[in-house]
Write a protein that holds these residues in place. Structure first.
Motif, mmCIF file in Angstrom:
data_model
loop_
_atom_site.group_PDB
_atom_site.id
_atom_site.type_symbol
_atom_site.label_atom_id
_atom_site.label_comp_id
_atom_site.label_asym_id
_atom_site.label_seq_id
_atom_site.Cartn_x
_atom_site.Cartn_y
_atom_site.Cartn_z
ATOM 1 N N LEU A 172 -81.517 -9.152 -65.003
ATOM 2 C CA LEU A 172 -82.830 -8.938 -64.900
ATOM 3 C C LEU A 172 -83.207 -8.648 -63.392
ATOM 4 O O LEU A 172 -82.610 -8.975 -62.472
ATOM 5 C CB LEU A 172 -83.794 -10.322 -64.926
ATOM 6 N N ALA A 173 -83.931 -7.460 -63.259
ATOM 7 C CA ALA A 173 -83.746 -6.872 -62.037
ATOM 8 C C ALA A 173 -85.264 -6.400 -61.521
ATOM 9 O O ALA A 173 -86.125 -6.222 -62.118
ATOM 10 C CB ALA A 173 -83.400 -5.259 -62.142
ATOM 11 N N GLY A 174 -85.471 -6.725 -60.258
ATOM 12 C CA GLY A 174 -86.779 -6.183 -59.642
ATOM 13 C C GLY A 174 -86.464 -5.790 -58.186
ATOM 14 O O GLY A 174 -85.236 -6.145 -57.791
ATOM 15 N N HIS A 205 -91.168 -12.017 -60.117
ATOM 16 C CA HIS A 205 -91.163 -10.852 -60.917
ATOM 17 C C HIS A 205 -91.870 -10.865 -62.217
ATOM 18 O O HIS A 205 -91.410 -10.367 -63.282
ATOM 19 C CB HIS A 205 -89.754 -10.126 -61.038
ATOM 20 N N PHE A 206 -92.703 -11.983 -62.321
ATOM 21 C CA PHE A 206 -93.345 -12.383 -63.808
ATOM 22 C C PHE A 206 -93.884 -10.951 -64.506
ATOM 23 O O PHE A 206 -93.802 -10.783 -65.521
ATOM 24 C CB PHE A 206 -94.322 -13.221 -63.601
ATOM 25 N N ILE A 216 -85.766 -18.885 -63.939
ATOM 26 C CA ILE A 216 -86.979 -19.339 -63.390
ATOM 27 C C ILE A 216 -87.293 -18.574 -62.043
ATOM 28 O O ILE A 216 -88.513 -18.437 -61.730
ATOM 29 C CB ILE A 216 -86.739 -21.028 -63.223
ATOM 30 N N PRO A 217 -86.260 -18.410 -61.017
ATOM 31 C CA PRO A 217 -86.693 -17.949 -59.784
ATOM 32 C C PRO A 217 -87.118 -16.375 -60.031
ATOM 33 O O PRO A 217 -87.913 -15.759 -59.418
ATOM 34 C CB PRO A 217 -85.414 -17.931 -58.984
ATOM 35 N N PHE A 218 -86.340 -15.715 -60.992
ATOM 36 C CA PHE A 218 -86.576 -14.368 -60.994
ATOM 37 C C PHE A 218 -88.166 -14.155 -61.701
ATOM 38 O O PHE A 218 -88.887 -13.427 -61.154
ATOM 39 C CB PHE A 218 -85.741 -13.629 -62.193
#
Length: 333
Positions: A145-147, A269-270, A263-265
């Motif tokens: 998962l990337a942001g 970056h929702f 959770i932190p991602f």
């Protein structure tokens, strides 16, 4: 296009009509013309259609479509997948994979699907990732998962929490870290990726007081990767490593289980997170959300994750194919 009765058609049209930055060449939409037209009518968004064929350039200010199904929108109910919509969804995925493998397209960006819809169509895959791995012959894949502020890679994905510890082992973690390092270099253009590894237990196990996974599995894997020349550290306590990563200390955090990373991602970056599949012979990104059947057809879906997924795919494809050295973008997506 994703599931025809999910929010995929809606977010595609909203993205194509937005003023957000887009790639130099318009993307090819693989899906259903009638569904997109009906969705456009419902949203009040119209865009001239250009029927695209492999080998042709895309046309600016058009919906460049490769039609792979012929659904009747009047028979479809938003949020209610059927065998017919599931088949259309799966055929679109297969078509995109084939075109990327053949070099007609530079990358694949996927809108959301569902396991239930795949199963209705007779495709026994839990989701995109497993289907992509099987269709491309990839031996090892991983979910990133990337942001802009945080990247996470998952050691275990969709399994009961009670099974996580039993699924962790040193060889698999070493392979995952090496795959992550290669992807960050090849697709994200990082010359020396900084990799942080999260522990499994509270406080990183507190010297085995709360568990031995850090001592017996994770730390030896980190040491082995360090001996291979990777810039890696850990295991770090899970309650601090994500703060450090978001502050710029790490380029990626390797997480031990799904929610530890998600959770932190999603806190950061929702709306604009991107799902990237590592280990494929093609570039594949995806929106970081599901089909949202509960709001399908209401016109309230947010297209920003799709926008980020396209931007990420352009950059990864350019890096992988050398476009970053010439300053060009891939011609088609």
């Amino acid at each position: 296009m994703g599931c025809p009765v999910g929010i995929g058609p809606e977010i595609i049209l909203k993205y194509l009509h937005s003023t957000a930055a887009k790639p130099a060449a318009p993307p090819v939409i693989i899906g259903d013309a009638a569904v997109l037209a009906a969705t456009g009518t419902a949203l009040g968004l119209s865009l001239p259609l250009h029927l695209w064929h492999p080998g042709e350039p895309t046309v600016p200010d058009r919906l460049n479509l490769l039609g792979v199904s012929h659904l009747d929108p009047t028979t479809l109910i938003p949020g209610r997948p059927t065998q017919e919509t599931g088949t259309a969804m799966a055929v679109a995925i297969d078509t995109g994979i084939s075109l990327c493998l053949a070099g007609h397209l530079a990358a694949l960006v996927t809108c959301p699907i569902s396991k239930a819809a795949l199963n209705l169509a007779g495709y026994r895959f839990p989701g995109h990732t497993e289907m992509l791995a099987a269709r491309t012959g990839a031996k090892q894949v991983a979910m990133m998962l990337a942001g802009d502020r945080l990247r996470v890679v998952l050691a275990t994905i969709h399994c009961p929490f009670r099974e996580v510890a039993s699924l962790l082992n040193q060889p698999a973690l070493v392979d995952l870290v090496r795959l992550t390092d290669r992807a960050l270099r090849t697709d994200f253009g990082l010359r020396a990726p900084r990799i942080g590894v999260a522990g499994l237990n509270p406080h990183g196990g507190e010297d085995a007081m709360f568990g031995r996974e850090e001592i017996d599995i994770i730390a030896p894997a980190v040491q082995q990767c360090r001996e291979l020349g990777l810039d890696i550290s850990g295991p770090h306590p899970p309650d601090t490593i994500f703060y450090q990563a978001a502050a710029g200390r790490f380029d990626v955090v390797v997480c031990m289980y799904h929610d530890q990373g998600l959770i932190p991602f999603k806190l950061l970056h929702f709306a604009d997170g991107v799902n990237v599949t590592l280990g494929l012979p093609i570039v594949r990104t995806s929106v970081d959300h599901g089909t949202a059947y509960d709001i399908a057809g209401r016109g309230s879906a947010d297209f920003r994750s799709l926008q980020s997924a396209v931007t990420c795919a352009v950059r990864c494809a350019a890096n992988r194919h050398g476009g970053n050295r010439s300053g060009t973008e891939p011609t088609q997506l």
